[in-house]
Design an enzyme around this catalytic site. Sequence first.
Site, mmCIF file in Angstrom:
data_model
loop_
_atom_site.group_PDB
_atom_site.id
_atom_site.type_symbol
_atom_site.label_atom_id
_atom_site.label_comp_id
_atom_site.label_asym_id
_atom_site.label_seq_id
_atom_site.Cartn_x
_atom_site.Cartn_y
_atom_site.Cartn_z
ATOM 1 N N ASP A 264 12.202 -12.443 2.275
ATOM 2 C CA ASP A 264 10.977 -11.541 2.276
ATOM 3 C C ASP A 264 10.459 -11.191 0.770
ATOM 4 O OD1 ASP A 264 9.577 -9.340 3.189
ATOM 5 O OD2 ASP A 264 11.092 -7.702 2.399
ATOM 6 N N SER A 265 9.258 -10.583 0.874
ATOM 7 C CA SER A 265 8.801 -10.372 -0.352
ATOM 8 C C SER A 265 9.676 -9.580 -1.232
ATOM 9 C CB SER A 265 7.318 -9.869 -0.270
ATOM 10 O OG SER A 265 7.710 -8.367 0.298
ATOM 11 N N GLY B 55 1.363 -7.880 -0.160
ATOM 12 C CA GLY B 55 0.054 -7.236 0.486
ATOM 13 C C GLY B 55 -1.184 -7.540 -0.318
ATOM 14 N N CYS C 157 9.243 -10.729 6.903
ATOM 15 C CA CYS C 157 8.050 -10.166 6.402
ATOM 16 C C CYS C 157 7.025 -10.256 7.150
ATOM 17 C CB CYS C 157 7.929 -10.880 5.011
ATOM 18 S SG CYS C 157 6.502 -10.229 4.035
ATOM 19 N N ASN C 158 6.224 -9.103 7.464
ATOM 20 C CA ASN C 158 5.245 -9.355 8.614
ATOM 21 C C ASN C 158 3.930 -9.860 7.810
ATOM 22 O OD1 ASN C 158 5.725 -7.151 11.037
ATOM 23 N ND2 ASN C 158 6.852 -6.637 9.271
ATOM 24 N N GLU D 105 10.679 -0.479 -3.713
ATOM 25 C CA GLU D 105 11.242 -1.523 -4.695
ATOM 26 C C GLU D 105 11.527 -1.093 -5.971
ATOM 27 O OE1 GLU D 105 11.670 -4.785 -4.286
ATOM 28 O OE2 GLU D 105 10.958 -5.009 -2.104
ATOM 29 N N CYS E 292 6.381 -3.106 9.153
ATOM 30 C CA CYS E 292 6.817 -3.579 7.745
ATOM 31 C C CYS E 292 8.460 -3.535 7.701
ATOM 32 C CB CYS E 292 6.154 -2.938 6.676
ATOM 33 S SG CYS E 292 6.785 -3.161 4.784
ATOM 34 N N HIS F 76 10.223 -3.301 5.252
ATOM 35 C CA HIS F 76 10.700 -2.406 4.141
ATOM 36 C C HIS F 76 10.961 -0.992 4.924
ATOM 37 C CE1 HIS F 76 9.585 -5.057 1.468
ATOM 38 N NE2 HIS F 76 10.120 -4.417 0.217
HETATM 39 N N1 DGL Z 1 8.489 -6.642 3.865
HETATM 40 C C1 DGL Z 1 6.995 -6.860 3.954
HETATM 41 C C2 DGL Z 1 6.487 -6.729 5.348
HETATM 42 O O1 DGL Z 1 7.188 -6.746 6.115
HETATM 43 C C3 DGL Z 1 6.218 -6.271 2.818
HETATM 44 C C4 DGL Z 1 5.070 -6.753 2.516
HETATM 45 C C5 DGL Z 1 4.321 -7.065 1.239
HETATM 46 O O2 DGL Z 1 5.203 -6.888 0.214
HETATM 47 O O3 DGL Z 1 3.494 -6.285 0.843
HETATM 48 O O4 DGL Z 1 5.244 -6.893 5.599
#
Ligand code: DGL
Length: 268
Positions: A10-11, A43, A73-74, A152, A184, A186
């Site tokens: 994930d990010s 994002g 991560c979406n 975060e 998302c 998170h």
């Molecule tokens: N967990 C990521 C998601 O599901 C966060 C996206 C991001 O880092 O902008 O989209």
Amino acid sequence: MRNNPIGILDSGVGGLTVLAAIAKELPQESFVYAGDSANTPYGNKSEEEIYARASQLIEFLLTKNVKLIVIACNTITVSCLDRLRVEYSQIPLIGTVPVVKTAAFVTKNKRIGLLSTTRTAKSDYQKKLIETFASDCIVVNLGNDEIVPLIEKGEENSEEMEEVLKKALVGFQKEGIDTLVLGCTHFPFLKERMQKILGDSISLLDSGGAIARQVHRVLQHNDSLSHETTHQITIFTTGNVKIVKKLLHGTIEVKAIDIETFTYEYDH
Ligand code: DGL
């Protein structure tokens, strides 16, 4: 191969909510997690940057001999999953998208809310999901880029988060939705707080369970379900180890990783 771990990326820390759902579905499996918290959020990055960073995370997980990778991560999924599947065709990649189909199925008043990052909210991928699965519903599709950075920073319980959440959710309340999709990974960390603000008449849905079942199906189909009786979970982060540990309530080992060089060290 069977007993090799499942890779999750994930990010940042969001994919940990997906890891928890998969570990519940498949308790005998081991996991290696790679979160790029030093570079979160994705994002606000270009598609090229997201692709480059996601590729690095995949390369890292491949060095850990994972048997399947979950893109938890979406934002990565809607930006470049197809490209990643072409580049890394040697390993099954499972993406994450908001559970619009389930929401359209469970809603009683045909009014659904969709909360994700702005990039996911505006993506063609998401538009297509809505057209395909929820064309008979009114869909309130809102993006928010304030929530992820606060999680975060380790501020999931802060006063500031409460204000940000109230502001983010008011648009859904005004539209009278009865189902809210968390688009998302998170956001499930905040499920209880959101439920308190929205009240019990609105159901909150996240993608964890659906991803876990898909992982189960793919491993079964490939005859690669683990036969171990115990499992191991290792978390790598490019960010702050203490924050990740706090989110996990200190129960799992967390290592700091330099994603450019693949070098890592224990808690520091
Ligand atoms: N967990 C990521 C998601 O599901 C966060 C996206 C991001 O880092 O902008 O989209």
